[in-house]
Scaffold this motif. Sequence first.
Motif, PDB file in Angstrom:
ATOM      1  N   ALA A 114      50.111  54.090 -20.326  1.00 49.32           N
ATOM      2  CA  ALA A 114      48.692  53.954 -19.931  1.00 49.32           C
ATOM      3  C   ALA A 114      48.050  52.764 -20.635  1.00 49.32           C
ATOM      4  O   ALA A 114      47.294  52.003 -20.032  1.00 49.32           O
ATOM      5  N   ASN A 115      48.363  52.587 -21.919  1.00 45.74           N
ATOM      6  CA  ASN A 115      47.801  51.456 -22.669  1.00 45.74           C
ATOM      7  C   ASN A 115      48.304  50.139 -22.105  1.00 45.74           C
ATOM      8  O   ASN A 115      47.558  49.160 -22.016  1.00 45.74           O
ATOM      9  N   LEU A 116      49.595  50.136 -21.760  1.00 47.27           N
ATOM     10  CA  LEU A 116      50.197  48.916 -21.244  1.00 47.27           C
ATOM     11  C   LEU A 116      49.560  48.559 -19.894  1.00 47.27           C
ATOM     12  O   LEU A 116      49.254  47.391 -19.632  1.00 47.27           O
ATOM     13  N   ARG A 117      49.337  49.576 -19.076  1.00 42.98           N
ATOM     14  CA  ARG A 117      48.685  49.333 -17.778  1.00 42.98           C
ATOM     15  C   ARG A 117      47.280  48.784 -17.984  1.00 42.98           C
ATOM     16  O   ARG A 117      46.852  47.863 -17.300  1.00 42.98           O
ATOM     17  N   GLU A 118      46.577  49.361 -18.948  1.00 40.36           N
ATOM     18  CA  GLU A 118      45.210  48.902 -19.220  1.00 40.36           C
ATOM     19  C   GLU A 118      45.217  47.444 -19.665  1.00 40.36           C
ATOM     20  O   GLU A 118      44.398  46.630 -19.235  1.00 40.36           O
ATOM     21  N   LEU A 119      46.188  47.138 -20.505  1.00 40.40           N
ATOM     22  CA  LEU A 119      46.276  45.774 -21.030  1.00 40.40           C
ATOM     23  C   LEU A 119      46.604  44.789 -19.902  1.00 40.40           C
ATOM     24  O   LEU A 119      45.989  43.726 -19.791  1.00 40.40           O
ATOM     25  N   LEU A 120      47.560  45.159 -19.034  1.00 37.99           N
ATOM     26  CA  LEU A 120      47.897  44.278 -17.907  1.00 37.99           C
ATOM     27  C   LEU A 120      46.711  44.163 -16.952  1.00 37.99           C
ATOM     28  O   LEU A 120      46.468  43.094 -16.383  1.00 37.99           O
ATOM     29  N   GLY A 121      45.963  45.256 -16.805  1.00 38.52           N
ATOM     30  CA  GLY A 121      44.763  45.228 -15.975  1.00 38.52           C
ATOM     31  C   GLY A 121      43.728  44.271 -16.544  1.00 38.52           C
ATOM     32  O   GLY A 121      43.090  43.518 -15.807  1.00 38.52           O
ATOM     33  N   TRP A 122      43.627  44.287 -17.859  1.00 37.45           N
ATOM     34  CA  TRP A 122      42.639  43.427 -18.521  1.00 37.45           C
ATOM     35  C   TRP A 122      42.898  41.953 -18.215  1.00 37.45           C
ATOM     36  O   TRP A 122      41.972  41.181 -17.991  1.00 37.45           O
ATOM     37  N   VAL A 123      44.173  41.569 -18.169  1.00 40.71           N
ATOM     38  CA  VAL A 123      44.490  40.166 -17.843  1.00 40.71           C
ATOM     39  C   VAL A 123      44.729  39.965 -16.340  1.00 40.71           C
ATOM     40  O   VAL A 123      45.126  38.885 -15.918  1.00 40.71           O
ATOM     41  N   ALA A 149      50.369  38.796 -26.865  1.00 43.25           N
ATOM     42  CA  ALA A 149      49.844  38.467 -28.190  1.00 43.25           C
ATOM     43  C   ALA A 149      48.927  39.564 -28.729  1.00 43.25           C
ATOM     44  O   ALA A 149      48.794  39.703 -29.940  1.00 43.25           O
ATOM     45  N   VAL A 150      48.278  40.333 -27.841  1.00 42.03           N
ATOM     46  CA  VAL A 150      47.323  41.336 -28.336  1.00 42.03           C
ATOM     47  C   VAL A 150      47.864  42.764 -28.264  1.00 42.03           C
ATOM     48  O   VAL A 150      47.165  43.698 -28.636  1.00 42.03           O
ATOM     49  N   VAL A 151      49.100  42.916 -27.815  1.00 36.06           N
ATOM     50  CA  VAL A 151      49.611  44.275 -27.588  1.00 36.06           C
ATOM     51  C   VAL A 151      49.695  45.072 -28.892  1.00 36.06           C
ATOM     52  O   VAL A 151      49.590  46.296 -28.885  1.00 36.06           O
ATOM     53  N   MET A 152      49.832  44.388 -30.020  1.00 38.05           N
ATOM     54  CA  MET A 152      49.891  45.075 -31.312  1.00 38.05           C
ATOM     55  C   MET A 152      48.509  45.219 -31.939  1.00 38.05           C
ATOM     56  O   MET A 152      48.403  45.577 -33.109  1.00 38.05           O
ATOM     57  N   ALA A 153      47.459  44.940 -31.155  1.00 36.68           N
ATOM     58  CA  ALA A 153      46.083  45.006 -31.665  1.00 36.68           C
ATOM     59  C   ALA A 153      45.915  44.200 -32.961  1.00 36.68           C
ATOM     60  O   ALA A 153      45.515  44.728 -33.994  1.00 36.68           O
ATOM     61  N   PRO A 154      46.228  42.896 -32.913  1.00 40.47           N
ATOM     62  CA  PRO A 154      46.149  42.070 -34.121  1.00 40.47           C
ATOM     63  C   PRO A 154      44.705  41.779 -34.519  1.00 40.47           C
ATOM     64  O   PRO A 154      43.794  41.895 -33.701  1.00 40.47           O
ATOM     65  N   VAL A 179      37.276  34.838 -25.511  1.00 36.91           N
ATOM     66  CA  VAL A 179      35.904  35.140 -25.953  1.00 36.91           C
ATOM     67  C   VAL A 179      35.718  36.652 -26.069  1.00 36.91           C
ATOM     68  O   VAL A 179      35.132  37.152 -27.040  1.00 36.91           O
ATOM     69  N   GLU A 180      36.254  37.399 -25.102  1.00 37.38           N
ATOM     70  CA  GLU A 180      36.150  38.870 -25.172  1.00 37.38           C
ATOM     71  C   GLU A 180      36.825  39.405 -26.425  1.00 37.38           C
ATOM     72  O   GLU A 180      36.297  40.301 -27.093  1.00 37.38           O
ATOM     73  N   LEU A 181      37.986  38.873 -26.724  1.00 38.87           N
ATOM     74  CA  LEU A 181      38.700  39.329 -27.933  1.00 38.87           C
ATOM     75  C   LEU A 181      37.868  39.035 -29.176  1.00 38.87           C
ATOM     76  O   LEU A 181      37.764  39.856 -30.086  1.00 38.87           O
ATOM     77  N   ASN A 182      37.257  37.848 -29.204  1.00 40.93           N
ATOM     78  CA  ASN A 182      36.417  37.482 -30.342  1.00 40.93           C
ATOM     79  C   ASN A 182      35.203  38.417 -30.446  1.00 40.93           C
ATOM     80  O   ASN A 182      34.831  38.858 -31.537  1.00 40.93           O
ATOM     81  N   ARG A 183      34.637  38.774 -29.294  1.00 42.59           N
ATOM     82  CA  ARG A 183      33.473  39.677 -29.317  1.00 42.59           C
ATOM     83  C   ARG A 183      33.873  41.063 -29.790  1.00 42.59           C
ATOM     84  O   ARG A 183      33.032  41.821 -30.280  1.00 42.59           O
ATOM     85  N   MET A 184      35.166  41.413 -29.620  1.00 42.17           N
ATOM     86  CA  MET A 184      35.667  42.682 -30.164  1.00 42.17           C
ATOM     87  C   MET A 184      35.907  42.587 -31.666  1.00 42.17           C
ATOM     88  O   MET A 184      36.366  43.555 -32.274  1.00 42.17           O
ATOM     89  N   GLY A 185      35.673  41.408 -32.243  1.00 36.41           N
ATOM     90  CA  GLY A 185      35.776  41.279 -33.701  1.00 36.41           C
ATOM     91  C   GLY A 185      37.007  40.538 -34.182  1.00 36.41           C
ATOM     92  O   GLY A 185      37.228  40.416 -35.381  1.00 36.41           O
ATOM     93  N   LYS A 186      37.813  40.070 -33.231  1.00 41.97           N
ATOM     94  CA  LYS A 186      39.038  39.395 -33.666  1.00 41.97           C
ATOM     95  C   LYS A 186      38.762  37.935 -34.031  1.00 41.97           C
ATOM     96  O   LYS A 186      37.910  37.297 -33.430  1.00 41.97           O
ATOM     97  N   THR A 187      39.495  37.477 -35.018  1.00 38.44           N
ATOM     98  CA  THR A 187      39.415  36.079 -35.431  1.00 38.44           C
ATOM     99  C   THR A 187      40.290  35.276 -34.480  1.00 38.44           C
ATOM    100  O   THR A 187      41.414  35.681 -34.199  1.00 38.44           O
TER     101      THR A 187
HETATM  102  P1  ADP Z   1      44.382  50.377 -27.695  1.00 33.51           P
HETATM  103  O1  ADP Z   1      44.834  51.795 -27.613  1.00 33.51           O
HETATM  104  O2  ADP Z   1      44.496  49.790 -29.072  1.00 33.51           O
HETATM  105  O3  ADP Z   1      43.060  50.108 -27.051  1.00 33.51           O
HETATM  106  P2  ADP Z   1      45.425  48.812 -25.509  1.00 33.51           P
HETATM  107  O4  ADP Z   1      46.817  48.715 -24.986  1.00 33.51           O
HETATM  108  O5  ADP Z   1      44.366  49.392 -24.641  1.00 33.51           O
HETATM  109  O6  ADP Z   1      45.504  49.606 -26.880  1.00 33.51           O
HETATM  110  O7  ADP Z   1      44.964  47.392 -25.945  1.00 33.51           O
HETATM  111  C1  ADP Z   1      45.705  46.691 -26.850  1.00 33.51           C
HETATM  112  C2  ADP Z   1      44.905  45.493 -27.187  1.00 33.51           C
HETATM  113  O8  ADP Z   1      44.684  44.747 -25.991  1.00 33.51           O
HETATM  114  C3  ADP Z   1      43.542  45.839 -27.688  1.00 33.51           C
HETATM  115  O9  ADP Z   1      43.499  46.041 -29.073  1.00 33.51           O
HETATM  116  C4  ADP Z   1      42.808  44.607 -27.302  1.00 33.51           C
HETATM  117  O10 ADP Z   1      43.085  43.576 -28.222  1.00 33.51           O
HETATM  118  C5  ADP Z   1      43.395  44.235 -25.986  1.00 33.51           C
HETATM  119  N1  ADP Z   1      42.643  44.819 -24.876  1.00 33.51           N
HETATM  120  C6  ADP Z   1      43.038  45.815 -24.074  1.00 33.51           C
HETATM  121  N2  ADP Z   1      42.122  46.089 -23.145  1.00 33.51           N
HETATM  122  C7  ADP Z   1      41.096  45.265 -23.370  1.00 33.51           C
HETATM  123  C8  ADP Z   1      39.829  45.053 -22.775  1.00 33.51           C
HETATM  124  N3  ADP Z   1      39.414  45.767 -21.738  1.00 33.51           N
HETATM  125  N4  ADP Z   1      39.038  44.117 -23.258  1.00 33.51           N
HETATM  126  C9  ADP Z   1      39.454  43.380 -24.280  1.00 33.51           C
HETATM  127  N5  ADP Z   1      40.631  43.518 -24.892  1.00 33.51           N
HETATM  128  C10 ADP Z   1      41.437  44.433 -24.466  1.00 33.51           C
END
Ligand code: ADP
Length: 224
Positions: A114-123, A149-154, A179-187
């Motif tokens: 589910a997390n992987l799907r969400e992440l692929l959806g995000w991009v 690059a963000v799958v490990m929540a860096p 920019v979204e990643l930065n707004r989530m607090g990432k450097t």
């Molecule tokens: P988590 O359970 O940590 O949210 P995810 O697989 O959903 O795991 O996301 C992993 C990382 O991918 C997040 O920490 C974030 O950096 C990035 N990410 C995922 N979804 C989004 C989103 N909707 N907006 C911004 N970043 C996202």
Amino acid sequence: MIELEAAGYTYRGGEPLLREMSLHLPPGSFHFLTGPSGAGKSTLLKLCYFELFPTEGDIRILGRSVRGMSRDDIAQTRRRIGVVHQDCQFLDHLPLSENVALPLKVAGKEPEPANLRELLGWVGLERRAEALPPELSGGERQRAALARAVVMAPDLILADEPTGNVDWDMSLRLLQLLVELNRMGKTVLVATHDLNLIRAAKKQVPARVLRIAGARLQLAGADL
Ligand code: ADP
Ligand code: ADP
């Protein structure tokens, strides 16, 4: 987050490429790294994720000096850094979803579908999950590289010319993700020679611009 303390780098047998670079990237900041081709942008990023070690001075990452870090420490710290490589570096025989999940596997973690799907959806690649890397367009590859690059929540994202091979619309889309990643607090630290991209970013985030010139690091003025 990253601190360079008079750090320098010289490739074996070469002239000093990077000299006396001092810099502090605070947590949550957004920086661009610019400079002409061959100035040493990729090299500086490699120092920041321990692919290379400074030949002079020191680098502190996430509070720790790279000097005297054990291999284990290095591996642990690397997991908190997400890198978007210039050439993406996918394994061509594995589908996109597995490439994106690879850092988890390497760290001994089981990817959550589910997390992987969400992440692929995000991009925007949810429908390309089963595609092989050679079947992807340049923009798809770059977005997949960002997802990996963000799958490990860096805490820290380092991107080397993430818009190098894509058109302007796709560049803006990739910028939006950063920019979204930065707004989530990432450097975020992005190496680019694309000044238009930097101008577009500055309308959205208080990004600062570093420039490598003559082997030195400068903070660029607001005139960019
Ligand atoms: P988590 O359970 O940590 O949210 P995810 O697989 O959903 O795991 O996301 C992993 C990382 O991918 C997040 O920490 C974030 O950096 C990035 N990410 C995922 N979804 C989004 C989103 N909707 N907006 C911004 N970043 C996202
Ligand atoms: P940029 O990313 O700004 O284009 P790089 O860091 O890729 O710059 O390269 C800076 C210089 O270092 C170039 O002249 C390049 O040829 C040289 N260089 C890069 N990698 C190596 C290496 N492994 N060995 C020797 N020289 C290298």
